[in-house]
Design an enzyme around this catalytic site. Structure first.
Site, PDB file in Angstrom:
ATOM      1  N   LYS A  77      -2.785   7.069   1.747  1.00  0.00           N
ATOM      2  CA  LYS A  77      -2.406   7.191   3.160  1.00  0.00           C
ATOM      3  C   LYS A  77      -1.387   8.314   3.315  1.00  0.00           C
ATOM      4  O   LYS A  77      -0.194   8.092   3.574  1.00  0.00           O
ATOM      5  CB  LYS A  77      -1.868   5.859   3.694  1.00  0.00           C
TER       6      LYS A  77
ATOM      7  N   GLU B 114     -15.908   6.095   6.874  1.00  0.00           N
ATOM      8  CA  GLU B 114     -15.067   5.325   7.801  1.00  0.00           C
ATOM      9  C   GLU B 114     -15.014   6.106   9.100  1.00  0.00           C
ATOM     10  O   GLU B 114     -15.852   6.986   9.340  1.00  0.00           O
ATOM     11  CB  GLU B 114     -13.682   5.084   7.188  1.00  0.00           C
TER      12      GLU B 114
ATOM     13  N   ARG C  94       0.843  -1.207   0.000  1.00  0.00           N
ATOM     14  CA  ARG C  94       0.000   0.000   0.000  1.00  0.00           C
ATOM     15  C   ARG C  94       0.875   1.254   0.000  1.00  0.00           C
ATOM     16  O   ARG C  94       0.590   2.240  -0.675  1.00  0.00           O
ATOM     17  CB  ARG C  94      -0.936  -0.014   1.211  1.00  0.00           C
TER      18      ARG C  94
HETATM   19  N1  PDD Z   1      -4.823   4.511  10.940  1.00  0.00           N
HETATM   20  N2  PDD Z   1      -8.897   4.631   7.937  1.00  0.00           N
HETATM   21  C1  PDD Z   1      -8.080   5.629   8.343  1.00  0.00           C
HETATM   22  C2  PDD Z   1      -8.470   7.027   8.038  1.00  0.00           C
HETATM   23  C3  PDD Z   1      -6.892   5.320   9.032  1.00  0.00           C
HETATM   24  O1  PDD Z   1      -6.069   6.312   9.414  1.00  0.00           O
HETATM   25  C4  PDD Z   1      -6.583   3.973   9.321  1.00  0.00           C
HETATM   26  C5  PDD Z   1      -5.329   3.590  10.044  1.00  0.00           C
HETATM   27  C6  PDD Z   1      -7.469   2.970   8.889  1.00  0.00           C
HETATM   28  C7  PDD Z   1      -7.201   1.514   9.121  1.00  0.00           C
HETATM   29  O2  PDD Z   1      -6.140   1.056   8.289  1.00  0.00           O
HETATM   30  P1  PDD Z   1      -5.196  -0.149   8.731  1.00  0.00           P
HETATM   31  O3  PDD Z   1      -6.093  -1.286   9.066  1.00  0.00           O
HETATM   32  O4  PDD Z   1      -4.371  -0.395   7.533  1.00  0.00           O
HETATM   33  O5  PDD Z   1      -4.413   0.314   9.933  1.00  0.00           O
HETATM   34  C8  PDD Z   1      -8.614   3.340   8.192  1.00  0.00           C
HETATM   35  C9  PDD Z   1      -3.503   4.315  11.457  1.00  0.00           C
HETATM   36  C10 PDD Z   1      -3.358   3.112  12.323  1.00  0.00           C
HETATM   37  C11 PDD Z   1      -3.007   5.593  12.093  1.00  0.00           C
HETATM   38  O6  PDD Z   1      -3.124   6.616  11.446  1.00  0.00           O
HETATM   39  O7  PDD Z   1      -2.454   5.564  13.194  1.00  0.00           O
END
Ligand code: PDD
Length: 285
Positions: free
Chosen positions: A149, A182, A51
């Site tokens: 991200k 989300e 990703r």
């Molecule tokens: N956050 N949606 C958003 C906006 C996020 O920032 C995150 C993760 C997720 C979940 O993604 P994943 O399962 O890949 O961690 C969904 C991280 C953990 C953070 O910013 O600390």
């Protein structure tokens, strides 16, 4: 002392320095990841790095570390930080230019920064030992590229802060059509009549690695039906269960939305089953 990695060097986090002209600092011009590690065992390292690579490509940052190179650096970082329950934070920004100018500069070396921070221990699949979360809801006011991200997290931070300041653990977000997107730092799900339902992947949400792993585990097991489809906020308010997932939270059960209990206000049986499967299998990813 926490050890960080910065541009090829391991050093105490307190000694890590970057230029104030780094575009990550000036513009939030970078991509990040958080990979969970429990007692030295990583969850989802490959999909996290994939990703990251696709995020870097989408914003034109040329950075070509192989999967093996990433694995080596992350292993060394974990070795140096003791093997607790750690979130491995990985950040690649476009790097430091000689001036402040919006266009992408040529010939600038990306800044690579990693450090670790404590995350909660992996939760057990036991509702009686697990704390349910309370969330509020807010209209999603972030940008239209939430699938990237990006380190530009001010939109997410403002949503989280608005909930946090009012005593909530997280904030569920909905778009202008009153559809769930989300949470400010997690993906979101409802359970209705035994079916796990989560919004489809598009530009409104991050393609979460925990989401990807969870859906894969549930589909392979087959005992719980999964749907990826639009979820409206009326359905959220009338759900049997609400969950949020992220790399630092695993699958967290939500027991209250905007001050109203989710169903009977207790953690539900589908969470229990999903969490059990997830705990058993997450290290295979
Ligand atoms: N956050 N949606 C958003 C906006 C996020 O920032 C995150 C993760 C997720 C979940 O993604 P994943 O399962 O890949 O961690 C969904 C991280 C953990 C953070 O910013 O600390």
């Amino acid at each position: 002392m926490s050890i960080a990695f910065l541009n090829g060097e391991f050093l105490p986090l307190s000694e890590a320095r970057i230029s104030p002209l780094d575009r990550g600092f000036l513009f939030g011009d970078g991509i990040y990841e958080v990979v969970p590690s429990y007692q030295g065992k990583l969850v989802g390292m490959v999909p996290h790095i994939e990703r990251m690579q696709s995020g870097l490509a989408s914003i034109g940052i040329k950075f070509d570390w192989s999967m093996d190179k990433w694995q080596t650096v992350i292993d060394q970082l974990l070795e140096q930080n003791g093997k607790g329950n750690l979130g491995v934070y990985i950040h690649v920004s476009r790097g430091a230019d000689t001036k402040r100018f919006h266009a992408y500069p040529d010939n600038v070396e990306p800044t690579v920064f990693l450090f670790c921070y404590d995350i909660p221990s992996s939760p057990t699949a036991d509702a009686s030992k697990t704390k349910g979360l309370k969330v509020n809801t807010q209209q999603d006011l972030r940008w239209q590229r939430c699938n990237i991200k990006s380190t530009s997290l001010l939109g997410n931070v403002m949503h989280f802060q608005q909930g946090y300041a009012n005593g909530y653990h997280e904030s569920l977000l909905f778009n202008e059509n009153n559809e769930l997107t989300e949470a400010s730092s997690c993906n979101a799900y409802i359970v209705k009549d035994g079916v796990v339902i989560t919004p489809p992947l598009d530009n409104q949400i991050l393609p979460g690695v925990t989401r990807k792993i969870l859906l894969d585990i549930l589909r392979k097991d087959g005992s719980i039906t999964v749907e990826e489809r639009v979820v409206n906020m009326h359905e959220v308010k009338n759900a049997d269960e609400v969950w949020i997932t992220s790399s630092s939270k695993d699958i967290a059960a939500v027991i209250e939305v905007d001050g109203q209990p989710v169903a009977d206000g207790k953690i539900g049986p589908v969470w229990q089953k999903a969490m059990q499967l997830f705990s058993e299998q997450k290290f295979n990813y």
